[in-house]
Design an enzyme around this catalytic site. Structure first.
Site, PDB file in Angstrom:
ATOM      1  N   GLU A  42     -15.711  -4.026  -9.568  1.00 25.91           N
ATOM      2  CA  GLU A  42     -16.603  -5.227  -9.393  1.00 25.91           C
ATOM      3  C   GLU A  42     -17.721  -4.933  -8.453  1.00 25.91           C
ATOM      4  O   GLU A  42     -17.574  -4.509  -7.368  1.00 25.91           O
ATOM      5  CB  GLU A  42     -15.688  -6.209  -9.002  1.00 25.91           C
ATOM      6  N   ARG A 267      -1.581   1.429  -6.247  1.00 26.91           N
ATOM      7  CA  ARG A 267      -2.705   1.641  -5.390  1.00 26.91           C
ATOM      8  C   ARG A 267      -2.531   2.888  -4.352  1.00 26.91           C
ATOM      9  O   ARG A 267      -1.530   2.825  -3.878  1.00 26.91           O
ATOM     10  CB  ARG A 267      -3.597   0.402  -5.288  1.00 26.91           C
ATOM     11  N   LYS A 277     -12.102  -4.231   0.278  1.00 28.49           N
ATOM     12  CA  LYS A 277     -13.574  -4.465   0.370  1.00 28.49           C
ATOM     13  C   LYS A 277     -13.872  -5.686   1.396  1.00 28.49           C
ATOM     14  O   LYS A 277     -14.705  -5.631   2.185  1.00 28.49           O
ATOM     15  CB  LYS A 277     -14.310  -4.898  -0.837  1.00 28.49           C
TER      16      LYS A 277
HETATM   17  P1  ATP Z   1     -10.572  -4.032  -3.119  1.00 26.43           P
HETATM   18  O1  ATP Z   1      -9.093  -4.745  -3.239  1.00 26.43           O
HETATM   19  O2  ATP Z   1     -10.323  -3.059  -2.447  1.00 26.43           O
HETATM   20  O3  ATP Z   1     -11.475  -5.056  -3.000  1.00 26.43           O
HETATM   21  P2  ATP Z   1     -10.382  -4.292  -5.863  1.00 26.43           P
HETATM   22  O4  ATP Z   1      -9.416  -3.935  -6.753  1.00 26.43           O
HETATM   23  O5  ATP Z   1     -11.153  -5.530  -5.747  1.00 26.43           O
HETATM   24  O6  ATP Z   1     -10.338  -3.593  -4.564  1.00 26.43           O
HETATM   25  P3  ATP Z   1     -12.417  -3.420  -7.904  1.00 26.43           P
HETATM   26  O7  ATP Z   1     -13.914  -3.081  -7.777  1.00 26.43           O
HETATM   27  O8  ATP Z   1     -11.919  -4.617  -8.932  1.00 26.43           O
HETATM   28  O9  ATP Z   1     -11.974  -3.396  -6.414  1.00 26.43           O
HETATM   29  O10 ATP Z   1     -11.724  -1.834  -8.546  1.00 26.43           O
HETATM   30  C1  ATP Z   1     -12.031  -1.255  -9.393  1.00 26.43           C
HETATM   31  C2  ATP Z   1     -10.904  -0.336  -9.927  1.00 26.43           C
HETATM   32  O11 ATP Z   1     -10.315   0.388  -8.830  1.00 26.43           O
HETATM   33  C3  ATP Z   1      -9.835  -1.058 -10.429  1.00 26.43           C
HETATM   34  O12 ATP Z   1      -9.309  -0.783 -11.529  1.00 26.43           O
HETATM   35  C4  ATP Z   1      -8.791  -1.016  -9.305  1.00 26.43           C
HETATM   36  O13 ATP Z   1      -7.575  -1.252  -9.560  1.00 26.43           O
HETATM   37  C5  ATP Z   1      -9.146   0.427  -8.661  1.00 26.43           C
HETATM   38  N1  ATP Z   1      -8.874   0.453  -7.213  1.00 26.43           N
HETATM   39  C6  ATP Z   1      -8.945  -0.548  -6.226  1.00 26.43           C
HETATM   40  N2  ATP Z   1      -8.330  -0.108  -5.189  1.00 26.43           N
HETATM   41  C7  ATP Z   1      -7.568   1.055  -5.204  1.00 26.43           C
HETATM   42  C8  ATP Z   1      -6.720   1.635  -4.399  1.00 26.43           C
HETATM   43  N3  ATP Z   1      -6.735   1.367  -3.046  1.00 26.43           N
HETATM   44  N4  ATP Z   1      -6.015   2.713  -5.010  1.00 26.43           N
HETATM   45  C9  ATP Z   1      -6.400   2.902  -6.395  1.00 26.43           C
HETATM   46  N5  ATP Z   1      -6.985   2.188  -7.278  1.00 26.43           N
HETATM   47  C10 ATP Z   1      -7.848   1.159  -6.706  1.00 26.43           C
HETATM   48 MG    MG Z   2     -10.807  -6.391  -8.049  1.00 29.10          MG
END
Ligand code: ATP
Ligand code: MG
Length: 569
Positions: A42, A267, A277
């Protein structure tokens, strides 16, 4: 907390359950032998090391099985998203060494298709417009133990729903006046299945579609259909989406469209780090760091500016493996990968971080000579360079002791050491200031030891790095350390937050003397300062006149020592 050691990590690679699933699917021809994955960020922030795990997994699987990996911006929330983030995400994925080719997609490109799918659900009697307030919808959702209650608008006719949904799109209603919900089951044990919202009204311009839309699809509706539209085979996401899988499957089944398989993995969590984030934004906004790319940030751009090589990050992601259960990985493991890579590739230079003057009394005044230094001790092919030497030098203050124990192999009154690749010198006397501190070391050198070779077979154990005072450049050196003092900054006492355990010593800035060649390195260059650590020429603040170095890593894990001594005391 479990932290993985390299051996365990090799096993993890062999048993990576996602590789196993994909391999089996390829073998059985389940998807016609195709492998299509996607990385769906995102664009509401910069990528972090957790995303790197997902990037390496998705692009790695695609590479390994000769498939494709799509880069898809999951841009359905116009209020938080920005092109700045879209650009940084692409830069970071490329820098990590992966390429999506022509396969760059935006969920927003599917807005019209998604809308048509939503109308199709309405026509099938599987979605309805709910005119309750957001609070009323929340209040009637029930709890984990109690079922929810049906909305009074749940039984609207298909015609009425269609009419209302079209008017939602046309902009006839204010934000929050109504939403489109899936008609599933308000008593489902899975709360996400209790008539989830599919569309909401948001009168906000979108960074790509402008003002074309006033309704925006929700994540759970968008994600599965985007996967379906793109012909994804393996939709890999993190564990927190496990409960969403039921809804993922429901939407695709309800519409009878192509149906990829969602599989969840754990994760990445790293000690001494916050990852989400939202929290990283807070660190930036509250000025705890200089920006998203501050070298203490776990963002990809922060790690890049710090000097972490992409190969080391990929290696780390491979070693930690992919598991089904959440765990915490030791930050030391990431640093280990960084040191291993830099030890292999970083050229060696001399820099004195905490200088004291050393004068060679019997060396001719005004004389200069140059010594040949190999750029990498194990790699002659990396060549060599000349380092100027003269009568007055700087050495590391820590390499001198006025009162030294017997097994002190560095400088002390009467002791002899080798100045790397230069000469043997013996400390003859010291000069002190009024406070009694040693401010200068007076030595004599042995002209027969030129190049640092023993003149008569006599051995000295200590070999010190040095810079010639007359030729040295001054450089700003930023000594970075971990941003948090707590292993798990999210696990702090009541009333405290992660912001309370920021390491006050995470950045120390000093002025150092460095050998002349270091001043001429390009921005981003990674080097080893001999006997000190790995450093990187800062990309933002260094100029040809004023070099700035970021400490990437120390030569050894100093935190392990601190932790051990804390355990012992
Ligand atoms: P955050 O929780 O850090 O804000 P998010 O999941 O909202 O991260 P996205 O931009 O939606 O961020 O993530 C893009 C991809 O990266 C998704 O498929 C998510 O599952 C993966 N991802 C995010 N954080 C991690 C992590 N700590 N370990 C592995 N994969 C991750
Ligand atoms: Mg997300």
């Amino acid at each position: 907390m479990s932290s993985k050691q390299p051996q365990e990590a090799t096993d993890a690679k062999r048993s990576n359950f996602i590789r196993a699933i994909v391999a089996e699917d390829v073998l059985s021809g389940k998807w016609g032998g195709r492998v299509v994955t996607r990385f769906p960020p995102e664009p509401n922030g910069y990528l972090h090391i957790g995303h790197a795990k997902s990037i390496c997994l998705n692009f790695g699987i695609a590479q390994e099985f000769k498939g494709h990996c799509n880069l898809r911006f999951d841009d359905t929330n116009p209020t938080k998203e920005d092109v700045e983030y879209v650009d940084s995400i692409q830069e970071d994925v490329h820098w990590l060494g992966f390429d999506w080719g022509k396969r760059r997609y935006y969920a927003s490109d599917y807005f019209e298709k998604l809308y048509q799918y939503a109308e199709a659900l309405v026509m099938r009697g599987l979605a309805y417009v709910d005119s309750q307030s957001a609070e009323a919808i929340r209040a009637s959702r029930g709890t984990l133990t109690e079922p929810g209650e049906n909305s009074p608008y749940r039984e609207r006719s298909v015609e009425e729903n269609l009419d209302l949904f079209r008017r939602m799109r046309a902009g006839e209603f204010e934000d929050g006046a109504c939403v489109l919900r899936a008609k599933i089951d308000m008593a489902s044990p899975n709360v996400l299945m209790r008539d989830p919202t599919l569309y909401r009204i948001r009168r906000t311009a979108h960074h790509r579609t402008g003002t074309a839309w006033v309704i925006y699809p929700m994540y759970d509706f968008t994600h599965c259909l985007s996967d379906s539209i793109e012909g994804v085979t393996h939709s890999l996401c993190t564990l927190e989406f496990e409960n969403n899988r039921e809804l993922y499957d429901w939407v695709l089944d309800a519409l009878e469209v192509y149906h990829p398989q969602q599989t969840e993995f754990a994760r990445l969590n790293l000690t001494y780090t916050v990852m989400s984030k939202r929290r990283l934004i807070q660190l930036v906004q509250e000025g705890c760091v200089s920006g998203w790319d501050d070298p203490r940030m776990p963002t990809i751009c922060g790690l890049r500016r710090r000097g972490y090589p992409p190969e080391a990050i990929r290696d780390f992601c491979e070693r930690i493996g992919v598991a089904k259960a959440d765990n915490m990985v030791d930050y030391a493991m990431l640093e280990h990968c960084v040191r291993e890579r830099l030890n292999d590739v970083a050229p060696r230079y001399m820099a004195v971080l905490n200088p004291i003057k050393l004068t060679i009394a019997n060396y001719p005044e005004g004389q200069t000579e140059a010594f040949e230094f190999p750029n990498h001790p194990e790699k002659p092919e990396e060549g060599s360079r000349k380092v100027p030497f003269s009568r007055v030098l700087y050495v590391e203050r820590d390499d001198f002791r006025e009162e030294a124990p017997r097994k002190w192999f560095r400088l002390a009154p009467g002791r002899e050491v080798r100045l790397r690749y230069a000469y043997y010198v013996t400390c003859k006397e010291v000069v002190k200031n009024e406070a009694g501190d040693v401010v200068e070391i007076i030595c004599e050198y042995d002209p027969e030891s030129r190049g640092g070779a023993s003149p008569d077979g006599r051995k000295v154990k200590g070999a010190l790095h040095w810079v010639s005072a007359e030729h040295a450049r001054t450089a700003e050196v930023r000594l970075y350390d971990r941003l948090f003092t707590q292993e798990n900054p999210m696990n702090v006492p009541e009333g405290k937050t992660f912001m309370d355990c920021i390491n006050p010593e995470s950045l120390t800035t000093i002025q150092a003397y460095v050998e002349p060649a270091l001043g001429d390195l390009p921005p981003g260059a990674r080097v080893q300062f001999e006997r000190i650590g790995y450093f990187c020429m800062d990309k933002e603040d260094a100029t040809p006149e004023a070099p700035v170095f970021n400490r990437t890593a120390t030569l050894r894990d100093t935190w392990a020592r601190v932790e051990r001594s804390q355990q012992q005391s």
